[in-house]
Design a protein around this motif. Structure first.
Motif, PDB file in Angstrom:
ATOM      1  N   ALA A  74       0.840  -1.200   0.000  1.00 44.23           N
ATOM      2  CA  ALA A  74       0.000   0.000   0.000  1.00 44.23           C
ATOM      3  C   ALA A  74       0.871   1.244   0.000  1.00 44.23           C
ATOM      4  O   ALA A  74       1.918   1.299   0.644  1.00 44.23           O
ATOM      5  CB  ALA A  74      -0.906  -0.015   1.231  1.00 44.23           C
ATOM      6  N   THR A  75       0.450   2.266  -0.752  1.00 45.24           N
ATOM      7  CA  THR A  75       1.164   3.537  -0.812  1.00 45.24           C
ATOM      8  C   THR A  75       0.142   4.671  -0.770  1.00 45.24           C
ATOM      9  O   THR A  75      -1.077   4.443  -0.751  1.00 45.24           O
ATOM     10  CB  THR A  75       1.999   3.674  -2.093  1.00 45.24           C
ATOM     11  OG1 THR A  75       1.119   3.916  -3.198  1.00 45.24           O
ATOM     12  CG2 THR A  75       2.822   2.427  -2.366  1.00 45.24           C
ATOM     13  N   ASP A  76       0.638   5.908  -0.819  1.00 44.24           N
ATOM     14  CA  ASP A  76      -0.259   7.058  -0.841  1.00 44.24           C
ATOM     15  C   ASP A  76      -1.003   7.156  -2.169  1.00 44.24           C
ATOM     16  O   ASP A  76      -1.994   7.874  -2.271  1.00 44.24           O
ATOM     17  CB  ASP A  76       0.520   8.342  -0.567  1.00 44.24           C
ATOM     18  CG  ASP A  76       1.740   8.494  -1.469  1.00 44.24           C
ATOM     19  OD1 ASP A  76       2.285   7.459  -1.916  1.00 44.24           O
ATOM     20  OD2 ASP A  76       2.155   9.635  -1.716  1.00 44.24           O
ATOM     21  N   GLY A  77      -0.546   6.416  -3.175  1.00 42.13           N
ATOM     22  CA  GLY A  77      -1.221   6.432  -4.463  1.00 42.13           C
ATOM     23  C   GLY A  77      -2.083   5.208  -4.698  1.00 42.13           C
ATOM     24  O   GLY A  77      -2.569   4.989  -5.801  1.00 42.13           O
ATOM     25  N   GLY A  78      -2.253   4.386  -3.708  1.00 45.69           N
ATOM     26  CA  GLY A  78      -3.035   3.161  -3.842  1.00 45.69           C
ATOM     27  C   GLY A  78      -2.212   1.964  -3.472  1.00 45.69           C
ATOM     28  O   GLY A  78      -2.245   1.461  -2.346  1.00 45.69           O
ATOM     29  N   GLU A  79      -1.390   1.497  -4.432  1.00 46.75           N
ATOM     30  CA  GLU A  79      -0.475   0.396  -4.159  1.00 46.75           C
ATOM     31  C   GLU A  79       0.561   0.328  -5.274  1.00 46.75           C
ATOM     32  O   GLU A  79       0.395   0.912  -6.344  1.00 46.75           O
ATOM     33  CB  GLU A  79      -1.216  -0.938  -4.051  1.00 46.75           C
ATOM     34  CG  GLU A  79      -1.874  -1.395  -5.342  1.00 46.75           C
ATOM     35  CD  GLU A  79      -2.569  -2.740  -5.190  1.00 46.75           C
ATOM     36  OE1 GLU A  79      -3.271  -2.917  -4.186  1.00 46.75           O
ATOM     37  OE2 GLU A  79      -2.413  -3.588  -6.070  1.00 46.75           O
ATOM     38  N   LYS A  80       1.649  -0.355  -5.007  1.00 44.64           N
ATOM     39  CA  LYS A  80       2.679  -0.554  -6.022  1.00 44.64           C
ATOM     40  C   LYS A  80       3.203  -1.960  -5.913  1.00 44.64           C
ATOM     41  O   LYS A  80       3.128  -2.604  -4.854  1.00 44.64           O
ATOM     42  CB  LYS A  80       3.807   0.459  -5.855  1.00 44.64           C
ATOM     43  CG  LYS A  80       4.646   0.263  -4.592  1.00 44.64           C
ATOM     44  CD  LYS A  80       5.695   1.346  -4.407  1.00 44.64           C
ATOM     45  CE  LYS A  80       6.750   1.322  -5.471  1.00 44.64           C
ATOM     46  NZ  LYS A  80       7.844   2.292  -5.207  1.00 44.64           N
ATOM     47  N   THR A  81       3.739  -2.458  -7.011  1.00 43.82           N
ATOM     48  CA  THR A  81       4.303  -3.804  -7.053  1.00 43.82           C
ATOM     49  C   THR A  81       5.812  -3.724  -6.913  1.00 43.82           C
ATOM     50  O   THR A  81       6.471  -2.912  -7.573  1.00 43.82           O
ATOM     51  CB  THR A  81       3.946  -4.502  -8.374  1.00 43.82           C
ATOM     52  OG1 THR A  81       2.517  -4.617  -8.476  1.00 43.82           O
ATOM     53  CG2 THR A  81       4.568  -5.893  -8.446  1.00 43.82           C
ATOM     54  N   ILE A  82       6.349  -4.568  -6.053  1.00 45.67           N
ATOM     55  CA  ILE A  82       7.795  -4.672  -5.868  1.00 45.67           C
ATOM     56  C   ILE A  82       8.228  -6.041  -6.376  1.00 45.67           C
ATOM     57  O   ILE A  82       7.772  -7.075  -5.878  1.00 45.67           O
ATOM     58  CB  ILE A  82       8.195  -4.534  -4.384  1.00 45.67           C
ATOM     59  CG1 ILE A  82       7.517  -3.309  -3.753  1.00 45.67           C
ATOM     60  CG2 ILE A  82       9.709  -4.455  -4.249  1.00 45.67           C
ATOM     61  CD1 ILE A  82       7.889  -2.002  -4.400  1.00 45.67           C
ATOM     62  N   THR A  83       9.078  -6.066  -7.371  1.00 42.90           N
ATOM     63  CA  THR A  83       9.531  -7.336  -7.946  1.00 42.90           C
ATOM     64  C   THR A  83      10.739  -7.863  -7.176  1.00 42.90           C
ATOM     65  O   THR A  83      11.402  -7.132  -6.435  1.00 42.90           O
ATOM     66  CB  THR A  83       9.923  -7.155  -9.415  1.00 42.90           C
ATOM     67  OG1 THR A  83      11.099  -6.331  -9.487  1.00 42.90           O
ATOM     68  CG2 THR A  83       8.796  -6.502 -10.217  1.00 42.90           C
ATOM     69  N   ALA A  84      11.020  -9.140  -7.406  1.00 39.53           N
ATOM     70  CA  ALA A  84      12.194  -9.747  -6.783  1.00 39.53           C
ATOM     71  C   ALA A  84      13.466  -9.042  -7.256  1.00 39.53           C
ATOM     72  O   ALA A  84      14.437  -8.897  -6.495  1.00 39.53           O
ATOM     73  CB  ALA A  84      12.247 -11.237  -7.108  1.00 39.53           C
ATOM     74  N   GLY A  85      13.463  -8.594  -8.507  1.00 39.73           N
ATOM     75  CA  GLY A  85      14.620  -7.879  -9.027  1.00 39.73           C
ATOM     76  C   GLY A  85      14.849  -6.554  -8.317  1.00 39.73           C
ATOM     77  O   GLY A  85      15.995  -6.166  -8.066  1.00 39.73           O
ATOM     78  N   GLU A  86      13.773  -5.870  -8.014  1.00 42.31           N
ATOM     79  CA  GLU A  86      13.895  -4.605  -7.278  1.00 42.31           C
ATOM     80  C   GLU A  86      14.389  -4.851  -5.855  1.00 42.31           C
ATOM     81  O   GLU A  86      15.213  -4.083  -5.330  1.00 42.31           O
ATOM     82  CB  GLU A  86      12.547  -3.886  -7.278  1.00 42.31           C
ATOM     83  CG  GLU A  86      12.191  -3.318  -8.650  1.00 42.31           C
ATOM     84  CD  GLU A  86      10.756  -2.852  -8.748  1.00 42.31           C
ATOM     85  OE1 GLU A  86      10.476  -2.021  -9.635  1.00 42.31           O
ATOM     86  OE2 GLU A  86       9.915  -3.322  -7.959  1.00 42.31           O
ATOM     87  N   TRP A  87      13.896  -5.912  -5.255  1.00 41.31           N
ATOM     88  CA  TRP A  87      14.405  -6.262  -3.920  1.00 41.31           C
ATOM     89  C   TRP A  87      15.893  -6.594  -3.990  1.00 41.31           C
ATOM     90  O   TRP A  87      16.655  -6.249  -3.078  1.00 41.31           O
ATOM     91  CB  TRP A  87      13.634  -7.442  -3.340  1.00 41.31           C
ATOM     92  CG  TRP A  87      12.319  -7.121  -2.711  1.00 41.31           C
ATOM     93  CD1 TRP A  87      11.095  -7.652  -3.022  1.00 41.31           C
ATOM     94  CD2 TRP A  87      12.072  -6.203  -1.627  1.00 41.31           C
ATOM     95  NE1 TRP A  87      10.113  -7.127  -2.217  1.00 41.31           N
ATOM     96  CE2 TRP A  87      10.681  -6.237  -1.345  1.00 41.31           C
ATOM     97  CE3 TRP A  87      12.895  -5.362  -0.877  1.00 41.31           C
ATOM     98  CZ2 TRP A  87      10.101  -5.466  -0.339  1.00 41.31           C
ATOM     99  CZ3 TRP A  87      12.313  -4.585   0.132  1.00 41.31           C
ATOM    100  CH2 TRP A  87      10.941  -4.640   0.392  1.00 41.31           C
ATOM    101  N   LYS A  88      16.312  -7.253  -5.079  1.00 46.54           N
ATOM    102  CA  LYS A  88      17.736  -7.594  -5.197  1.00 46.54           C
ATOM    103  C   LYS A  88      18.586  -6.339  -5.264  1.00 46.54           C
ATOM    104  O   LYS A  88      19.668  -6.265  -4.661  1.00 46.54           O
ATOM    105  CB  LYS A  88      17.990  -8.465  -6.424  1.00 46.54           C
ATOM    106  CG  LYS A  88      19.446  -8.940  -6.528  1.00 46.54           C
ATOM    107  CD  LYS A  88      19.669  -9.845  -7.713  1.00 46.54           C
ATOM    108  CE  LYS A  88      21.103 -10.388  -7.699  1.00 46.54           C
ATOM    109  NZ  LYS A  88      22.149  -9.357  -7.578  1.00 46.54           N
TER     110      LYS A  88
END
Length: 366
Positions: A74-88
């Motif tokens: 959840a974010t201030d804009g609704g929601e966002k997707t975090i990929t495994a690549g971004e976590w890496k």
């Protein structure tokens, strides 16, 4: 654990003492969460926190984050997707910070995450890792069995606590240890994990291995209903004391909570949270994973009981990492702090039930 699912937590009436008791993580926020951007300079206490401790806890989540599925937050804009690549990408940056580098740790969080204030009222409780004496074999001293998950356990309601304690599983080879204190075992089940100091030497760390799928009843509420305690007095230390002083009534009261927790020997030195990583005292927190994904840093601004001073509280502001969950942990600003083991941890966890504010650190897009 809260697992654990050491997860639970001494929530009102000690309901929250269930450290990882069994919420099911969802893949996406199920409701729109009101959130408001802020800056790190505006977060009271941020500059004075020991960010290197939080970074060490966050690193423990990285193997799960980088190998797991995409998650939505959840974010201030609704929601966002975090990929495994971004976590890496984020975890690589975390790994580049030298151990104990306070300035580098603080810069890591400020560079890789955006702080968002959760507008919902915060509620924070605590849980801990109980310890008790026991043995791998029964004796005149150690008579209370600790069971592993039965092979015929499904997702349907199983034997009740009363049936299991009456011997329904006896002789099936499910005993992993034996303890002396039934109240202590009940406490471990509420917490979702614990440690047994073995008479043979060494210790056994117990982790959540499933439940009998029966409803959970907070026995603090039962004692209030019975007129034994007032609502405001039903903290876990007070409940524990009454149970030990009234062993005959205690058995019947504990059996009002039909839920029974099965354990496994985790063979680790630290309890394991619902994310599957070792928990860090005062840095790991149980959350509602349907709203806050595991691995998310969360700043909490609340109050904690003062050790051995009933009724006294003190400011408690620090960066936590979402690594556990619990049956009583529901909502976007709901947190259950893992306090570790020992008398001080038990006192903090048993009396903490505080309002406050949560600031979620949402990963930046890379």
């Amino acid at each position: 654990m809260r697992r654990s699912l050491l997860a639970g937590c001494v929530a009102l009436f000690a309901a929250a003492l269930l450290s990882a008791c069994a919420s099911t993580p969802g893949s996406a926020p199920q409701q729109r969460i009101a959130m408001e951007p802020t800056s790190y300079n505006e977060i009271a206490g941020w500059a004075g926190d020991r960010h290197a401790e939080a970074l060490a806890a966050f690193r423990r989540s990285c193997p799960r984050l980088t190998a797991g599925p995409d998650v939505r937050i959840a974010t201030d804009g609704g929601e966002k997707t975090i990929t495994a690549g971004e976590w890496k990408h984020i975890c690589d940056a975390a790994g580049a910070v030298k151990v104990g580098d306070a300035r580098g740790a603080r810069n890591f969080f400020e560079s890789n995450f955006r702080p968002l204030i959760v507008k919902a009222p915060g509620k924070f409780t605590g849980y801990f890792e109980p310890e008790m004496r026991g043995s791998k074999v029964p004796s005149r001293l150690f008579t209370v069995p600790v069971y592993r998950k039965p092979p015929d356990l499904t997702d349907q309601p199983y034997l009740t606590r009363a049936e299991i304690e009456a011997g329904a599983l006896k002789g099936k080879g499910l005993e992993i240890a034996y303890v002396q204190d039934p109240v202590g075992l009940f406490e471990m089940q509420v917490q979702g994990s614990g440690r047994i100091q073995l008479a043979e030497g060494g210790s056994m760390t117990l982790g959540f291995d499933g439940s009998n799928n029966r409803p959970y009843t907070a026995i603090g509420a039962v004692l209030v209903e019975m007129g034994i305690m007032k609502k405001e007095d039903a903290t876990w230390p007070a409940i524990r004391d009454w149970l030990k002083r009234n062993p005959q009534q205690a058995r019947d009261v504990m059996r009002r909570n039909e839920r029974y927790i099965f354990f496994r020997d985790t063979r680790t030195s630290a309890p394991i949270g619902a994310q599957g990583v070792p928990l860090t005292a005062q840095r790991s927190m149980a959350v509602d994973p349907t709203l806050t994904p595991y691995g998310t840093p969360v700043w909490i601004d609340t109050r904690r009981p003062v050790y051995r001073k009933p009724g006294a509280t003190e400011s408690y502001r620090r960066l936590m990492i979402a690594q556990d969950t619990g049956a009583a942990i529901k909502g976007p600003a709901r947190g259950d702090v893992f306090y570790g083991a020992g008398a001080q941890a038990a006192d903090w966890a048993g009396r903490m039930n505080s309002d406050g504010r949560a600031v979620v650190l949402v990963p930046n897009k890379n």
